[in-house]
Scaffold this motif. Sequence first.
Motif, mmCIF file in Angstrom:
data_model
loop_
_atom_site.group_PDB
_atom_site.id
_atom_site.type_symbol
_atom_site.label_atom_id
_atom_site.label_comp_id
_atom_site.label_asym_id
_atom_site.label_seq_id
_atom_site.Cartn_x
_atom_site.Cartn_y
_atom_site.Cartn_z
ATOM 1 N N ALA A 1 15.096 -33.219 -26.668
ATOM 2 C CA ALA A 1 15.133 -32.429 -25.423
ATOM 3 C C ALA A 1 13.816 -31.678 -25.301
ATOM 4 O O ALA A 1 13.313 -31.117 -26.274
ATOM 5 C CB ALA A 1 16.301 -31.453 -25.437
ATOM 6 N N LEU A 2 13.274 -31.665 -24.099
ATOM 7 C CA LEU A 2 12.018 -30.948 -23.854
ATOM 8 C C LEU A 2 12.058 -30.373 -22.451
ATOM 9 O O LEU A 2 12.271 -31.093 -21.474
ATOM 10 C CB LEU A 2 10.822 -31.890 -24.001
ATOM 11 N N GLU A 3 11.849 -29.062 -22.367
ATOM 12 C CA GLU A 3 11.844 -28.388 -21.071
ATOM 13 C C GLU A 3 10.780 -27.293 -21.076
ATOM 14 O O GLU A 3 10.492 -26.690 -22.107
ATOM 15 C CB GLU A 3 13.219 -27.813 -20.739
ATOM 16 N N ARG B 1 5.253 -37.896 -16.753
ATOM 17 C CA ARG B 1 5.793 -37.167 -15.607
ATOM 18 C C ARG B 1 7.175 -36.606 -15.936
ATOM 19 O O ARG B 1 8.019 -37.312 -16.487
ATOM 20 C CB ARG B 1 5.902 -38.085 -14.393
ATOM 21 N N PRO B 2 7.430 -35.358 -15.569
ATOM 22 C CA PRO B 2 8.793 -34.842 -15.716
ATOM 23 C C PRO B 2 9.728 -35.554 -14.754
ATOM 24 O O PRO B 2 9.313 -36.019 -13.689
ATOM 25 C CB PRO B 2 8.652 -33.359 -15.376
ATOM 26 N N ASP B 3 10.990 -35.651 -15.123
ATOM 27 C CA ASP B 3 11.960 -36.315 -14.258
ATOM 28 C C ASP B 3 13.061 -35.356 -13.810
ATOM 29 O O ASP B 3 14.060 -35.779 -13.239
ATOM 30 C CB ASP B 3 12.576 -37.524 -14.959
ATOM 31 N N GLY B 4 12.858 -34.060 -14.065
ATOM 32 C CA GLY B 4 13.825 -33.075 -13.612
ATOM 33 C C GLY B 4 13.124 -31.784 -13.235
ATOM 34 O O GLY B 4 12.273 -31.291 -13.984
ATOM 35 N N PHE B 5 13.460 -31.258 -12.054
ATOM 36 C CA PHE B 5 12.889 -30.006 -11.582
ATOM 37 C C PHE B 5 14.022 -29.107 -11.115
ATOM 38 O O PHE B 5 14.985 -29.569 -10.498
ATOM 39 C CB PHE B 5 11.922 -30.237 -10.416
ATOM 40 N N SER B 6 13.909 -27.805 -11.406
ATOM 41 C CA SER B 6 14.931 -26.871 -10.947
ATOM 42 C C SER B 6 14.353 -25.464 -10.932
ATOM 43 O O SER B 6 13.259 -25.216 -11.460
ATOM 44 C CB SER B 6 16.175 -26.920 -11.854
ATOM 45 N N GLU B 7 15.082 -24.556 -10.319
ATOM 46 C CA GLU B 7 14.721 -23.144 -10.321
ATOM 47 C C GLU B 7 15.926 -22.331 -10.761
ATOM 48 O O GLU B 7 17.043 -22.561 -10.300
ATOM 49 C CB GLU B 7 14.255 -22.694 -8.940
ATOM 50 N N THR B 8 15.697 -21.406 -11.687
ATOM 51 C CA THR B 8 16.732 -20.486 -12.148
ATOM 52 C C THR B 8 16.187 -19.082 -11.968
ATOM 53 O O THR B 8 15.347 -18.634 -12.756
ATOM 54 C CB THR B 8 17.092 -20.730 -13.627
ATOM 55 N N TRP C 1 11.869 -33.311 -19.335
ATOM 56 C CA TRP C 1 11.666 -34.724 -19.598
ATOM 57 C C TRP C 1 12.921 -35.249 -20.297
ATOM 58 O O TRP C 1 13.264 -34.793 -21.392
ATOM 59 C CB TRP C 1 10.445 -34.939 -20.478
ATOM 60 N N THR C 2 13.611 -36.189 -19.673
ATOM 61 C CA THR C 2 14.860 -36.696 -20.239
ATOM 62 C C THR C 2 14.797 -38.173 -20.618
ATOM 63 O O THR C 2 15.659 -38.647 -21.352
ATOM 64 C CB THR C 2 16.025 -36.496 -19.253
ATOM 65 N N ARG C 3 13.803 -38.890 -20.118
ATOM 66 C CA ARG C 3 13.690 -40.320 -20.468
ATOM 67 C C ARG C 3 12.937 -40.444 -21.793
ATOM 68 O O ARG C 3 11.823 -40.949 -21.862
ATOM 69 C CB ARG C 3 12.993 -41.083 -19.346
ATOM 70 N N CYS C 4 13.599 -39.970 -22.822
ATOM 71 C CA CYS C 4 13.000 -39.875 -24.152
ATOM 72 C C CYS C 4 14.026 -40.345 -25.183
ATOM 73 O O CYS C 4 15.149 -40.720 -24.826
ATOM 74 C CB CYS C 4 12.572 -38.437 -24.437
#
Length: 275
Positions: A245-247, A222-229, A237-240
């Motif tokens: 880094a993966l986005e 599961r991703p742990d960060g969501f945003s809109e640009t 995914w940051t719990r790695c």
Amino acid sequence: MIRAIGLCLALSWLGQGALAGCGDLEGACEIDTGIYHIELPDTPKESMPAVIFLHGYGGSGQGVLKMRGMVEGFKARGYAVIAPSGEPRNGDGPRSWVFYPGWEGRDELGFLQDVRADASARFGIDPDRTILSGFSGGGFMVYYLACDTPDAFAAYASVAGGFWRPHPEACAGPIRLFHTHGWTDNVVPLEGRELGGGRFRQGDIFAGLEIWRAANECVDNRPDGFSETGQFMRRKWTRCVEGSALEFALFPGGHQIPQGWADMIVDWAEGLPGS
């Protein structure tokens, strides 16, 4: 000393309005392993970050520099844009990259490292702040090089690229990668597709993200960060593993470089640990 001399030459040529055969839209920089084009920021510095951008199937480095929105976006942030050219397929066919496992041809990693070294000596590019990126066929090349040699470049950014089937079983190690894809892309669909009468099959983008999560030793799918640009819907995914880094970003368009992509990638890259 060599870098400083190269920068002085670059600044001198820029003052004359062109980089005689190496840096304008017409000419190319020639090295033993191939050719590339380059544009520098309007105010070059002694040590500049750079984006190496790989064209799609049938394109060229010269064609990349005609993507003015993207090029000017990077230049405005102080980045040089380096646009290598793939080799013509079968000697005289469309230019492409040797990314598919088992294909024979130029050592693309060696070529791109040669490009980076040459640009560093001639123009003052910082090899430790060079992002490898690409679109479509160039994006496929980015994926496979990131998988095989994750530490070869500071970070990787692919637009409309991915793996091909069969997907790799695993990658060499943690990576720093940003993947961007169009929701309505029908050339490289998110699910992949068959080409050449079924001889080649593009991979599934979400299956590729699972491979990257495994490489980065993420604790959860599961991703742990969501945003809109702007138009981009992003997840990360940051719990790695530390330093990785993966986005992933989707935009409501097709097979294209989306507006605002360059700024988003620079913001991401400059926010990475150690940047």
